[in-house]
Design a protein around this motif. Sequence first.
Motif, short mmCIF file in Angstrom:
data_model
loop_
_atom_site.label_atom_id
_atom_site.label_comp_id
_atom_site.label_asym_id
_atom_site.label_seq_id
_atom_site.Cartn_x
_atom_site.Cartn_y
_atom_site.Cartn_z
N TYR A 185 -9.18 -28.93 46.03
CA TYR A 185 -9.50 -30.34 45.85
C TYR A 185 -9.57 -31.05 47.19
CZ TYR A 185 -8.93 -30.25 40.81
OH TYR A 185 -9.09 -30.01 39.47
N GLN B 86 -9.56 -37.61 43.78
CA GLN B 86 -9.62 -36.22 44.18
C GLN B 86 -10.63 -35.50 43.30
OE1 GLN B 86 -5.57 -34.90 43.78
NE2 GLN B 86 -5.06 -35.52 45.86
N THR B 87 -11.34 -34.59 43.92
CA THR B 87 -12.35 -33.81 43.20
C THR B 87 -12.58 -32.50 43.93
OG1 THR B 87 -14.57 -33.86 42.26
CG2 THR B 87 -14.31 -34.87 44.41
N GLY B 88 -13.27 -31.59 43.29
CA GLY B 88 -13.63 -30.33 43.93
C GLY B 88 -14.64 -30.54 45.03
N LEU B 89 -14.64 -29.68 46.00
CA LEU B 89 -15.51 -29.81 47.17
C LEU B 89 -16.99 -29.85 46.78
CD1 LEU B 89 -15.72 -29.97 50.23
CD2 LEU B 89 -15.72 -27.47 50.29
N LEU B 90 -17.42 -28.97 45.90
CA LEU B 90 -18.84 -28.95 45.51
C LEU B 90 -19.22 -30.20 44.73
CD1 LEU B 90 -19.29 -25.20 44.51
CD2 LEU B 90 -20.05 -26.35 46.60
N GLN B 91 -18.36 -30.63 43.82
CA GLN B 91 -18.65 -31.82 43.01
C GLN B 91 -18.68 -33.08 43.87
OE1 GLN B 91 -15.80 -32.64 39.91
NE2 GLN B 91 -17.11 -34.18 38.96
N SER B 92 -17.88 -33.14 44.92
CA SER B 92 -17.77 -34.36 45.74
C SER B 92 -19.10 -34.74 46.38
CB SER B 92 -16.71 -34.19 46.82
OG SER B 92 -17.15 -33.31 47.83
N GLY C 44 -14.17 -35.08 35.67
CA GLY C 44 -13.64 -34.06 36.57
C GLY C 44 -12.92 -34.59 37.80
N LYS D 162 -9.62 -36.64 39.64
CA LYS D 162 -8.19 -36.80 39.40
C LYS D 162 -7.62 -37.85 40.34
CE LYS D 162 -7.65 -31.98 38.16
NZ LYS D 162 -6.83 -31.66 37.04
#
Length: 90
Positions: free
Chosen positions: A1, A33-39, A72, A74
């Motif tokens: 994240y 906070q989010t996943g690297l790809l989704q960001s 997705g 947080k």
Amino acid sequence: YMEKSLDVPIIGVNFPTDKSLKTFPSKVTVTFQTGLLQSKHITSADFKVITDYNELMKEGRVILHIQSEPRGIKNLRMSPESVDFLIETK
């Protein structure tokens, strides 16, 4: 994240047609906070921060709500949590 912050404009809802809202500041910063790809795909347009005219008249202050957010994420938070305002008659 990873953590990401975006500036999101404040939108007034349920305002009479002859009134408009000005807030100071006009935007809030949402941090999450989010996943690297989704960001890479999340923008300020994915969020909607509102204040309701009826609550404003009842409480005498702006109450901010995050009405929509992308899936997705947080640990969503908003800064500042309150703003100064002016209601203008058109």
